[in-house]
Scaffold this motif. Structure first.
Motif, PDB file in Angstrom:
ATOM      1  N   GLY A 128      68.940  70.481  78.990  1.00 40.77           N
ATOM      2  CA  GLY A 128      68.241  71.550  78.644  1.00 40.77           C
ATOM      3  C   GLY A 128      66.893  71.258  78.332  1.00 40.77           C
ATOM      4  O   GLY A 128      65.958  72.211  77.936  1.00 40.77           O
ATOM      5  N   CYS A 206      67.353  76.346  75.233  1.00 36.48           N
ATOM      6  CA  CYS A 206      67.854  76.070  76.524  1.00 36.48           C
ATOM      7  C   CYS A 206      68.946  74.799  76.261  1.00 36.48           C
ATOM      8  O   CYS A 206      68.752  73.713  75.724  1.00 36.48           O
ATOM      9  CB  CYS A 206      66.914  75.615  77.242  1.00 36.48           C
ATOM     10  N   GLY A 207      70.196  75.193  77.034  1.00 37.21           N
ATOM     11  CA  GLY A 207      71.218  74.199  76.952  1.00 37.21           C
ATOM     12  C   GLY A 207      72.536  74.981  77.329  1.00 37.21           C
ATOM     13  O   GLY A 207      72.491  75.903  77.950  1.00 37.21           O
ATOM     14  N   SER A 208      73.521  74.315  77.238  1.00 35.47           N
ATOM     15  CA  SER A 208      75.018  74.843  77.522  1.00 35.47           C
ATOM     16  C   SER A 208      75.080  76.189  76.473  1.00 35.47           C
ATOM     17  O   SER A 208      74.450  76.349  75.660  1.00 35.47           O
ATOM     18  CB  SER A 208      76.102  73.764  77.165  1.00 35.47           C
ATOM     19  N   ALA A 209      76.243  76.830  77.075  1.00 38.61           N
ATOM     20  CA  ALA A 209      76.676  78.251  76.206  1.00 38.61           C
ATOM     21  C   ALA A 209      76.898  77.942  74.722  1.00 38.61           C
ATOM     22  O   ALA A 209      76.410  78.310  73.937  1.00 38.61           O
ATOM     23  CB  ALA A 209      77.719  78.864  76.889  1.00 38.61           C
ATOM     24  N   PHE A 211      75.783  74.981  72.915  1.00 38.65           N
ATOM     25  CA  PHE A 211      74.402  74.810  72.252  1.00 38.65           C
ATOM     26  C   PHE A 211      73.699  75.919  72.131  1.00 38.65           C
ATOM     27  O   PHE A 211      73.090  76.023  71.226  1.00 38.65           O
ATOM     28  CB  PHE A 211      73.850  73.608  73.364  1.00 38.65           C
ATOM     29  N   ALA A 212      73.555  76.921  73.020  1.00 36.57           N
ATOM     30  CA  ALA A 212      72.576  78.004  72.907  1.00 36.57           C
ATOM     31  C   ALA A 212      73.247  78.893  71.640  1.00 36.57           C
ATOM     32  O   ALA A 212      72.463  79.383  70.767  1.00 36.57           O
ATOM     33  CB  ALA A 212      72.730  78.893  74.215  1.00 36.57           C
ATOM     34  N   SER A 213      74.399  79.049  71.454  1.00 34.73           N
ATOM     35  CA  SER A 213      75.257  79.722  70.258  1.00 34.73           C
ATOM     36  C   SER A 213      74.571  79.032  69.022  1.00 34.73           C
ATOM     37  O   SER A 213      74.220  79.571  68.020  1.00 34.73           O
ATOM     38  CB  SER A 213      76.440  79.996  70.581  1.00 34.73           C
ATOM     39  N   THR A 216      70.477  79.394  68.395  1.00 35.41           N
ATOM     40  CA  THR A 216      70.005  80.713  68.170  1.00 35.41           C
ATOM     41  C   THR A 216      70.515  80.930  66.688  1.00 35.41           C
ATOM     42  O   THR A 216      69.718  81.560  65.907  1.00 35.41           O
ATOM     43  CB  THR A 216      70.659  81.901  69.098  1.00 35.41           C
ATOM     44  N   VAL A 231      66.140  82.631  75.493  1.00 35.57           N
ATOM     45  CA  VAL A 231      67.393  81.783  75.648  1.00 35.57           C
ATOM     46  C   VAL A 231      67.940  81.540  77.183  1.00 35.57           C
ATOM     47  O   VAL A 231      67.721  82.472  77.873  1.00 35.57           O
ATOM     48  CB  VAL A 231      68.732  82.363  75.006  1.00 35.57           C
ATOM     49  N   GLU A 232      67.813  80.423  77.518  1.00 35.21           N
ATOM     50  CA  GLU A 232      68.385  79.964  78.961  1.00 35.21           C
ATOM     51  C   GLU A 232      69.680  79.087  78.929  1.00 35.21           C
ATOM     52  O   GLU A 232      69.635  78.044  78.112  1.00 35.21           O
ATOM     53  CB  GLU A 232      67.483  79.243  79.652  1.00 35.21           C
ATOM     54  N   GLN A 233      70.717  79.487  79.126  1.00 43.60           N
ATOM     55  CA  GLN A 233      71.966  78.797  79.123  1.00 43.60           C
ATOM     56  C   GLN A 233      72.601  78.421  80.452  1.00 43.60           C
ATOM     57  O   GLN A 233      72.245  79.346  81.421  1.00 43.60           O
ATOM     58  CB  GLN A 233      72.783  79.580  78.189  1.00 43.60           C
TER      59      GLN A 233
END
Length: 238
Positions: A128, A206-209, A211-213, A216, A231-233
């Motif tokens: 990401g 930006c990252g895996s689901a 990581f995004a959690s 944020t 967010v981009e996941q």
């Protein structure tokens, strides 16, 4: 190209051809490809391309990859992580050679883009980091590095893509499983990130689901408003 904050973001709607000019393996799971793109539309940092492969019987497989290059670089740079069973990533790792052609559509995306006008903070993890690399290269060229801060998270230095370039650009590199430079291996803490969030007008994750959690939640803990976080996941789908 120098996009301004209110400039419409270009989007490539038609398929075109990309020729692999360079194929560089980065360890066992990553390959960096640079492409010459026919009828290229200049991108804005944060956008991505869709790469499509076509078999002789017409079967197709496609996958989206963020752009790492600055818009003015002559070749479009993508970073591909090899995924178990991934048709596109498997081909690009095992079979692709300089001179091969692939189908491309892009650049795509109007929401996860940075045009250089807003004070921004990126919290990115693993592969990401790629859109943040494009933003950093763009910021350096425009002399706007003071408007962009990056927190890049990886398990180890060797596993984090573009680790040397990110560190040289002033990013906070937070390794979770390696002690380095006086920092113990751990996710970035609110105490580390809070000074970087002061005055932020836009934040990118930006990252895996998973990581995004985490990211944020971290941004919320340091006072970044949720309505300025984009967010981009991604997951293991190709």
């Amino acid at each position: 190209m120098t996009a301004q904050p209110d400039t419409p973001v270009p989007v490539g709607r038609s398929w075109t051809t990309g020729r692999l000019a360079e194929v560089d393996h980065v360890g066992e799971r990553l390959v960096r490809i640079r492409l010459e793109v026919d009828e290229r539309t200049d991108h804005v940092p944060g956008q991505h391309y869709v790469v499509r492969l076509r078999a002789e019987d017409g079967y197709t497989a496609q996958r989206s990859y963020s752009i790492a290059s600055d818009p003015v670089e002559p070749l479009v740079e993508l970073l591909v992580e090899r995924l178990p069973g991934g048709e596109v990533s498997g081909f690009l790792h095992d079979d692709a050679r300089a001179g091969d052609e692939v189908e491309l559509r892009g650049p795509i995306g109007r929401w996860f883009v940075w045009t250089g006008g807003q004070r921004a903070l990126c919290v990115v993890g693993g592969t990401g980091v790629v859109p943040a690399v494009s933003m950093l290269r763009y910021a350096r060229r425009l002399g706007r590095a003071d408007r962009l801060t990056v927190v890049a998270v990886g398990r180890t230095w060797d596993e984090l893509p573009y680790a040397d370039e990110l560190a040289a650009s002033g990013a906070l590199v937070a390794l979770t499983r390696e002690d380095r430079g006086g920092r113990y291996g751990a996710p970035p803490s609110p105490r580390e990130v809070a000074p970087l969030a002061d005055g932020v007008q836009r934040a990118y994750v930006c990252g895996s689901a998973g990581f995004a959690s985490f990211a944020t939640r971290l941004l919320g803990e340091v006072g970044v408003r949720s309505d300025v976080v984009r967010v981009e996941q991604f997951g293991a789908t190709g």
